[in-house]
Scaffold this motif. Sequence first.
Motif, PDB file in Angstrom:
ATOM      1  N   GLY A  33       0.792  -1.218   0.000  1.00  0.00           N
ATOM      2  CA  GLY A  33       0.000   0.000   0.000  1.00  0.00           C
ATOM      3  C   GLY A  33       0.827   1.272   0.000  1.00  0.00           C
ATOM      4  O   GLY A  33       0.325   2.351  -0.296  1.00  0.00           O
ATOM      5  N   VAL A  34       2.097   1.137   0.320  1.00  0.00           N
ATOM      6  CA  VAL A  34       2.949   2.328   0.302  1.00  0.00           C
ATOM      7  C   VAL A  34       3.199   2.724  -1.153  1.00  0.00           C
ATOM      8  O   VAL A  34       3.512   1.880  -1.988  1.00  0.00           O
TER       9      VAL A  34
ATOM     10  N   LYS B 157      -2.900   4.143   6.119  1.00  0.00           N
ATOM     11  CA  LYS B 157      -3.286   4.122   7.523  1.00  0.00           C
ATOM     12  C   LYS B 157      -2.619   2.951   8.270  1.00  0.00           C
ATOM     13  O   LYS B 157      -2.666   1.805   7.817  1.00  0.00           O
ATOM     14  N   GLY B 158      -2.012   3.265   9.393  1.00  0.00           N
ATOM     15  CA  GLY B 158      -1.485   2.227  10.274  1.00  0.00           C
ATOM     16  C   GLY B 158      -0.234   1.516   9.797  1.00  0.00           C
ATOM     17  O   GLY B 158       0.258   0.611  10.463  1.00  0.00           O
ATOM     18  N   VAL B 159       0.306   1.912   8.663  1.00  0.00           N
ATOM     19  CA  VAL B 159       1.479   1.191   8.132  1.00  0.00           C
ATOM     20  C   VAL B 159       2.759   1.752   8.737  1.00  0.00           C
ATOM     21  O   VAL B 159       2.965   2.963   8.786  1.00  0.00           O
ATOM     22  N   ILE B 160       3.585   0.839   9.202  1.00  0.00           N
ATOM     23  CA  ILE B 160       4.859   1.248   9.782  1.00  0.00           C
ATOM     24  C   ILE B 160       5.983   0.867   8.824  1.00  0.00           C
ATOM     25  O   ILE B 160       6.164  -0.315   8.511  1.00  0.00           O
TER      26      ILE B 160
ATOM     27  N   GLY C  14      -1.803   6.981  12.077  1.00  0.00           N
ATOM     28  CA  GLY C  14      -1.195   5.797  12.691  1.00  0.00           C
ATOM     29  C   GLY C  14       0.016   5.260  11.966  1.00  0.00           C
ATOM     30  O   GLY C  14       0.550   4.225  12.347  1.00  0.00           O
ATOM     31  N   SER C  15       0.489   5.940  10.950  1.00  0.00           N
ATOM     32  CA  SER C  15       1.648   5.415  10.213  1.00  0.00           C
ATOM     33  C   SER C  15       2.949   5.964  10.786  1.00  0.00           C
ATOM     34  O   SER C  15       2.959   6.869  11.626  1.00  0.00           O
ATOM     35  N   ARG C  16       4.037   5.352  10.321  1.00  0.00           N
ATOM     36  CA  ARG C  16       5.359   5.706  10.841  1.00  0.00           C
ATOM     37  C   ARG C  16       6.345   5.708   9.694  1.00  0.00           C
ATOM     38  O   ARG C  16       6.402   4.742   8.922  1.00  0.00           O
ATOM     39  N   ILE C  17       7.138   6.770   9.584  1.00  0.00           N
ATOM     40  CA  ILE C  17       8.122   6.835   8.495  1.00  0.00           C
ATOM     41  C   ILE C  17       9.321   7.657   8.919  1.00  0.00           C
ATOM     42  O   ILE C  17       9.202   8.646   9.661  1.00  0.00           O
ATOM     43  N   LYS C  18      10.486   7.191   8.476  1.00  0.00           N
ATOM     44  CA  LYS C  18      11.727   7.939   8.709  1.00  0.00           C
ATOM     45  C   LYS C  18      12.381   8.215   7.366  1.00  0.00           C
ATOM     46  O   LYS C  18      12.624   7.284   6.595  1.00  0.00           O
TER      47      LYS C  18
END
Lengths: 449, 240
Positions: free
Chosen positions: A119-120, A169-172, A202-206
């Motif tokens: 999904g990204v 949504k919600g993807v790390i 709710g997602s997380r990205i660096k």
Amino acid sequence: MSIIHDKIAPADQLVSLFEKSREILNRGSSPILNRMREVSIKRFAQTGIPGFKNEDYKYTNLKPAFEKSYSQELVRESGLINLNEVYSRNIPELDAHLVFIVNGWFYSGNKPGSELPNGVVFGSLEQIANDRPELLQNYLNRQAGLSDDPFVTLNTAFTKDGFFIYIPKGVIVEKPIQIINLLSSDENLSVTQRNMVIAEPGSRIKLVICDQTLSPASFITNSVSEIFAGEDTLVDVYTIQNLNNQSTAISSAFYKLQRNSIVTTGAISLHGGMIRNNLKITFSGDHSEANVNGISFTDQKQHVDNFTVIEHASPNCLSNQIYKNILDDESTGAFAGRIHVARDAQQTNAFQRNNNVLLSDKARMQTKPQLIIDADDVKCSHGATVGQIDKDALFFLRSRGIGEKEARMMLMNAFAHEVIQKISIQSLRDRIDELIEKRLNGEITRGHI
Amino acid sequence: MEGKEILKGINLEVKAGEVHAIMGPNGSGKSTLANILAGKTDYEILEGEVTFQGQDLLELSPEVRSRSGIFLSFQYPVEIPGVPMINFLKASVNEHRKFKGLEPLTAGEFLKLMRAKKDMLHLDSELTNRSVNEGFSGGEKKKNEIFQMAMLEPKLAILDETDSGLDIDALRIVAEGVNALKTPENATILVTHYQRLLDYIVPDFVHVLYNGRIVKSGGKELAFELEEKGYDWIKNGNDQ
């Protein structure tokens, strides 16, 4: 392939370049990009390149840089990049999802889709705007379009490509995404780049963004990034600028934070002729947090200007800024940090600090905090220092047998440490520590031919 | 302190194996003397000479003095956030080794040496896991100074007001450390305002510094006399 040569001196020449290039600019680009161009170039024509009289640019005169002649790559070039050459240039090697952007164009040899969670969406802004405009249209230019900054309107008029990231949504995304912006040209080159990051709730990205010149030509880069941090997101963005002395880099990053989101940024300006970083944080949901940090190293006649605006538009948010500069030779630096707390943004915590070390008598630093507080229940603080290396600490280290040069190095590393330790990626922290050591030893400068 | 003459007449000879105490009221020049010996550049030397093991000490940079065997324990140890204790100490020890023509210690050897010195001084290991003196209490800072002294094994240790700011337990640990490090080959100069420290570290000689001059020298009993009569006893005899 086509390159337009033109002297892009004052604003009207940029406007006339736009007129002449309108067709090429629009060709192949999504209508959602093209429909922003006309109004943007008109807005740019009204302001022109800002000079000293513009309060926001009074410490950074970009007019001389625009008086040189530059080419522009208005069409994607299909050159190949030599990875060995790239890695010989002090770019941190990380365990990351890696892509390259060459002269503002998302490199065709990239394989960003591999291993990324389902999904990204990650790729070329130009391509995704064409293929899936529905992903962008509610976000594109929503932050940047509110800005009066002439370089932002200029960027919007000339936007062709850059990177686009969408995290559902919600993807790390566990591993960092590393974007290496390469500047490579035999002749002077003007580069426009446009980036977008949309982090759904709710997602997380660096993100780790590395700007690197590969040739000694004069580059003038104008990049605009819009980052949308949805509810409960964690978004980290670290930039490492390592550019030659002939380069001028203007970047403008806009962050919009929804409820409960945490954004951490780190701007590491290792090397570069003239660097201007604009950063705007807008808190549009309560209980969100922004940690905004930067460290710059300048020597010779280099100049770095960090200009931040923190817009506390929602209650119960926290902003924390630490910017530092180490300035040597005749280099100059500037920091201007504006914090605005809106009337309804009660329980705001906003902290800002700017510490600077001058290593020579001729180095200069301008620092300007600006707090505009319309709410009555807030905690805000700001502080700025300009000084030399701590003499007592230097004597202490020498009195333990450590030579003066080594002792100075230790103290400068320690000064930078406060900023570096806020980087959440351990391997990146280690790489940056090494780069700083090289920078202070003069090795980075020697790498720039 | 610009333009002010601080030290005016000091004649002092310290031999290996000796402990000298320099006492005196505030402002008498005790710390200045300690700083000058270690090489602090805030002072101008108008005249005089300092010979250390046959060498003109005043010619040497602070780092070379240190490598040659001079150690100053600071009255107010500086906090250096961002410089990890362990990195700093390793650099320091290896500079000393290089000066002696020895190979640098490996990480393993260095850790072993650190452990041995900590055990010897009964220090907890917390000290070396942080940045230099960052957030240390007064007592921890002074213990840390003695720990560095143990690591560097100086020939001449100058302890500047090592007892200031210490509670009695910390004072005992610091003093025991100093005593444990004492050998017939090294010497110690204790700079102190109070006699208290001398209950724990017994000096061979006591000198009283007043107005930049050594106005009285004697054995350890001089310290008791000072404690009893106060510095006014010295001041009254030397102010005219």
